[in-house]
Design a protein around this motif. Structure first.
Motif, PDB file in Angstrom:
ATOM      1  N   ALA A   1      -6.937  11.917   1.063  1.00 35.83           N
ATOM      2  CA  ALA A   1      -6.442  10.705   1.710  1.00 35.83           C
ATOM      3  C   ALA A   1      -6.698   9.479   0.841  1.00 35.83           C
ATOM      4  O   ALA A   1      -5.830   8.604   0.707  1.00 35.83           O
ATOM      5  CB  ALA A   1      -7.101  10.530   3.071  1.00 35.83           C
ATOM      6  N   ALA A   2      -7.868   9.420   0.224  1.00 37.11           N
ATOM      7  CA  ALA A   2      -8.191   8.276  -0.635  1.00 37.11           C
ATOM      8  C   ALA A   2      -7.253   8.226  -1.839  1.00 37.11           C
ATOM      9  O   ALA A   2      -6.805   7.150  -2.245  1.00 37.11           O
ATOM     10  CB  ALA A   2      -9.640   8.364  -1.102  1.00 37.11           C
ATOM     11  N   GLY A   3      -6.946   9.392  -2.407  1.00 41.86           N
ATOM     12  CA  GLY A   3      -6.038   9.425  -3.548  1.00 41.86           C
ATOM     13  C   GLY A   3      -4.646   8.942  -3.188  1.00 41.86           C
ATOM     14  O   GLY A   3      -4.014   8.190  -3.939  1.00 41.86           O
ATOM     15  N   ILE A   4      -4.144   9.353  -2.013  1.00 36.39           N
ATOM     16  CA  ILE A   4      -2.807   8.922  -1.570  1.00 36.39           C
ATOM     17  C   ILE A   4      -2.806   7.426  -1.274  1.00 36.39           C
ATOM     18  O   ILE A   4      -1.882   6.700  -1.651  1.00 36.39           O
ATOM     19  CB  ILE A   4      -2.373   9.725  -0.337  1.00 36.39           C
ATOM     20  CG1 ILE A   4      -2.208  11.205  -0.697  1.00 36.39           C
ATOM     21  CG2 ILE A   4      -1.059   9.176   0.231  1.00 36.39           C
ATOM     22  CD1 ILE A   4      -1.997  12.108   0.503  1.00 36.39           C
ATOM     23  N   LEU A   5      -3.848   6.953  -0.593  1.00 33.23           N
ATOM     24  CA  LEU A   5      -3.909   5.541  -0.234  1.00 33.23           C
ATOM     25  C   LEU A   5      -3.999   4.656  -1.479  1.00 33.23           C
ATOM     26  O   LEU A   5      -3.400   3.570  -1.528  1.00 33.23           O
ATOM     27  CB  LEU A   5      -5.096   5.278   0.687  1.00 33.23           C
ATOM     28  CG  LEU A   5      -5.211   3.879   1.297  1.00 33.23           C
ATOM     29  CD1 LEU A   5      -3.929   3.491   2.026  1.00 33.23           C
ATOM     30  CD2 LEU A   5      -6.399   3.813   2.252  1.00 33.23           C
ATOM     31  N   ALA A   6      -4.713   5.125  -2.499  1.00 34.41           N
ATOM     32  CA  ALA A   6      -4.795   4.355  -3.747  1.00 34.41           C
ATOM     33  C   ALA A   6      -3.402   4.177  -4.354  1.00 34.41           C
ATOM     34  O   ALA A   6      -3.038   3.077  -4.803  1.00 34.41           O
ATOM     35  CB  ALA A   6      -5.722   5.056  -4.734  1.00 34.41           C
ATOM     36  N   HIS A   7      -2.620   5.242  -4.357  1.00 34.47           N
ATOM     37  CA  HIS A   7      -1.252   5.149  -4.872  1.00 34.47           C
ATOM     38  C   HIS A   7      -0.371   4.280  -3.964  1.00 34.47           C
ATOM     39  O   HIS A   7       0.503   3.541  -4.444  1.00 34.47           O
ATOM     40  CB  HIS A   7      -0.646   6.547  -5.010  1.00 34.47           C
ATOM     41  CG  HIS A   7      -1.142   7.287  -6.196  1.00 34.47           C
ATOM     42  ND1 HIS A   7      -2.311   8.024  -6.181  1.00 34.47           N
ATOM     43  CD2 HIS A   7      -0.647   7.395  -7.458  1.00 34.47           C
ATOM     44  CE1 HIS A   7      -2.508   8.561  -7.377  1.00 34.47           C
ATOM     45  NE2 HIS A   7      -1.518   8.198  -8.170  1.00 34.47           N
ATOM     46  N   GLN A   8      -0.612   4.360  -2.665  1.00 37.99           N
ATOM     47  CA  GLN A   8       0.167   3.541  -1.738  1.00 37.99           C
ATOM     48  C   GLN A   8      -0.066   2.050  -2.001  1.00 37.99           C
ATOM     49  O   GLN A   8       0.882   1.255  -1.995  1.00 37.99           O
ATOM     50  CB  GLN A   8      -0.205   3.884  -0.297  1.00 37.99           C
ATOM     51  CG  GLN A   8       0.688   3.208   0.742  1.00 37.99           C
ATOM     52  CD  GLN A   8       0.283   3.579   2.158  1.00 37.99           C
ATOM     53  OE1 GLN A   8      -0.901   3.693   2.469  1.00 37.99           O
ATOM     54  NE2 GLN A   8       1.269   3.797   3.028  1.00 37.99           N
ATOM     55  N   ILE A   9      -1.300   1.677  -2.258  1.00 41.11           N
ATOM     56  CA  ILE A   9      -1.625   0.276  -2.512  1.00 41.11           C
ATOM     57  C   ILE A   9      -0.933  -0.216  -3.784  1.00 41.11           C
ATOM     58  O   ILE A   9      -0.285  -1.277  -3.803  1.00 41.11           O
ATOM     59  CB  ILE A   9      -3.153   0.096  -2.611  1.00 41.11           C
ATOM     60  CG1 ILE A   9      -3.798   0.294  -1.231  1.00 41.11           C
ATOM     61  CG2 ILE A   9      -3.510  -1.271  -3.177  1.00 41.11           C
ATOM     62  CD1 ILE A   9      -5.305   0.350  -1.261  1.00 41.11           C
ATOM     63  N   VAL A  10      -1.047   0.571  -4.865  1.00 37.96           N
ATOM     64  CA  VAL A  10      -0.461   0.156  -6.149  1.00 37.96           C
ATOM     65  C   VAL A  10       1.067   0.167  -6.094  1.00 37.96           C
ATOM     66  O   VAL A  10       1.739  -0.781  -6.520  1.00 37.96           O
ATOM     67  CB  VAL A  10      -0.968   1.058  -7.284  1.00 37.96           C
ATOM     68  CG1 VAL A  10      -0.242   0.739  -8.589  1.00 37.96           C
ATOM     69  CG2 VAL A  10      -2.473   0.899  -7.463  1.00 37.96           C
TER      70      VAL A  10
END
Length: 358
Positions: free
Chosen positions: A318-327
């Motif tokens: 989830a953290a990996g996906i959210l990091a990409h979502q933010i960028v």
């Protein structure tokens, strides 16, 4: 026994709710004194229920069942099986130190030494031994190895499989030690379903760390053939992730990895390997962005992907996906300005705090 068989068949059909009901019924029929008059059957019932509570997302209940099962296990092999459940659960919950400790306890019971204190030297020694046992053989030469016959070594390979992600995510100095140990067990005792992951990871090390990209890819291809050989018993989801993200891109265009990600994700769903299914979802986001898909399409798929990782409590994915979502939200112009890194109500500072908390 009939309830346990029904639970097994329901599990094979990924009908986990029904399977859990059958396992609970089996426990109820055996009663509290089942450990004395029907030890093996009771042990299987408790182990099966623990696994199903895990697959159903009831992680606290799974921990309680595992603790009770460990108290009543008699043989070293029985106890190692229980510790294996703890490796699996603690890895999913990102309790990496606990997962490693459970793994070391299980392996010690099985006669496999895993010296964690001097990991660099131990890793070099383990990889050196694996290379000696290979004795110059090509990956294609290893297809003819027999299947492992030792129950202890078969379980050791299952333990090492789940310790792989722990090492890779929390302490990469342990990664060569675990991979080298697993490869050596395969070469000495024969292929287990988990040998597929051993050789995929060997391919990763040979390519990413040693620069032997085509040799690494050949071991990755061996891993995929072992997935076909063992069918649903092989950790195909994990192997596909390693192959698609860490081995293939050195020798093929990144687009060639997409079908392998898809195969791995479906294999994870079919086998109940929800931990690796979540990481496959995360890496698919990364590769979709890298291979030129429209950023808006990548972003629009994320709520469903984050829903899956939330349901399975896979905080790392989830953290990996959210990091990409933010960028990607910033790149797509979905934020107030080009310097505003936020998405779905989560800004960069909040995201970093969430990562630290989990």
């Amino acid at each position: 026994a009939l309830n346990l068989e029904a639970a097994r068949r329901a599990t094979d059909a990924t009908a986990y709710a029904a399977a859990l009901n059958y396992a609970r019924a089996a426990q109820g029929l055996l009663g509290d004194d089942g450990w004395q008059h029907s030890h093996t059957l009771t042990l299987n019932a408790w182990r099966q229920r623990g696994a199903l509570e895990y697959l159903s997302g009831n992680f606290e209940r799974c921990s309680e069942i595992v603790a009770t099962t460990l108290e009543n296990a008699r043989t070293k092999l029985e106890k190692a099986e229980v510790y294996f459940t703890r490796i699996e659960q603690n890895t999913l919950l990102m309790r990496f130190a606990d997962a490693l400790q459970a793994g070391r306890q299980a392996l010690a019971l099985l006669g496999v030494e895993l010296p964690l204190d001097n990991a660099d030297a131990a890793g070099q020694q383990a990889m050196g031994r694996a290379m000696q046992l290979l004795a110059g053989r090509m990956p294609s030469d290893l297809d003819s190895l027999p299947d492992v016959s030792s129950p202890e070594m078969a379980l050791a390979q299952r333990c090492l499989r789940h310790m792989t992600i722990t090492a890779f995510l929390s302490n990469q100095t342990l990664f060569p030690l675990i991979v080298g140990t697993s490869v050596s067990i395969t070469l000495e005792h024969g292929h287990a379903p988990e040998s597929a992951l051993s050789f995929a990871n060997l391919g990763l090390i040979m390519g990413a760390f040693m620069g032997q990209y085509h040799a690494g890819h050949a071991f990755g291809q061996l891993a995929m053939r072992l997935c076909d050989r063992f069918q649903g018993r092989a950790p195909s989801a994990t192997v596909c992730l390693v192959m698609a993200s860490e081995v293939m891109p050195w020798v093929q265009h990144a687009r060639a990895s997409i079908p392998v990600f898809e195969r791995g994700y479906q294999a994870g769903l079919d086998s109940g390997d929800i931990l690796w299914a979540g990481y496959l979802v995360m890496y698919r986001v990364l590769f979709d962005a890298f291979t030129g898909q429209r950023i808006d399409d990548v972003l629009d798929a994320m709520p469903e992907q984050l829903g899956f990782t939330a349901r399975t409590q896979n905080h790392g994915a989830a953290a990996g996906i959210l990091a990409h979502q933010i960028v990607l939200s910033t790149l797509a112009g979905r934020t107030k300005s080009s310097s505003d890194f936020s998405a779905a109500g989560v800004d960069e500072a909040t995201f970093l705090r969430q990562c630290q908390d989990n």
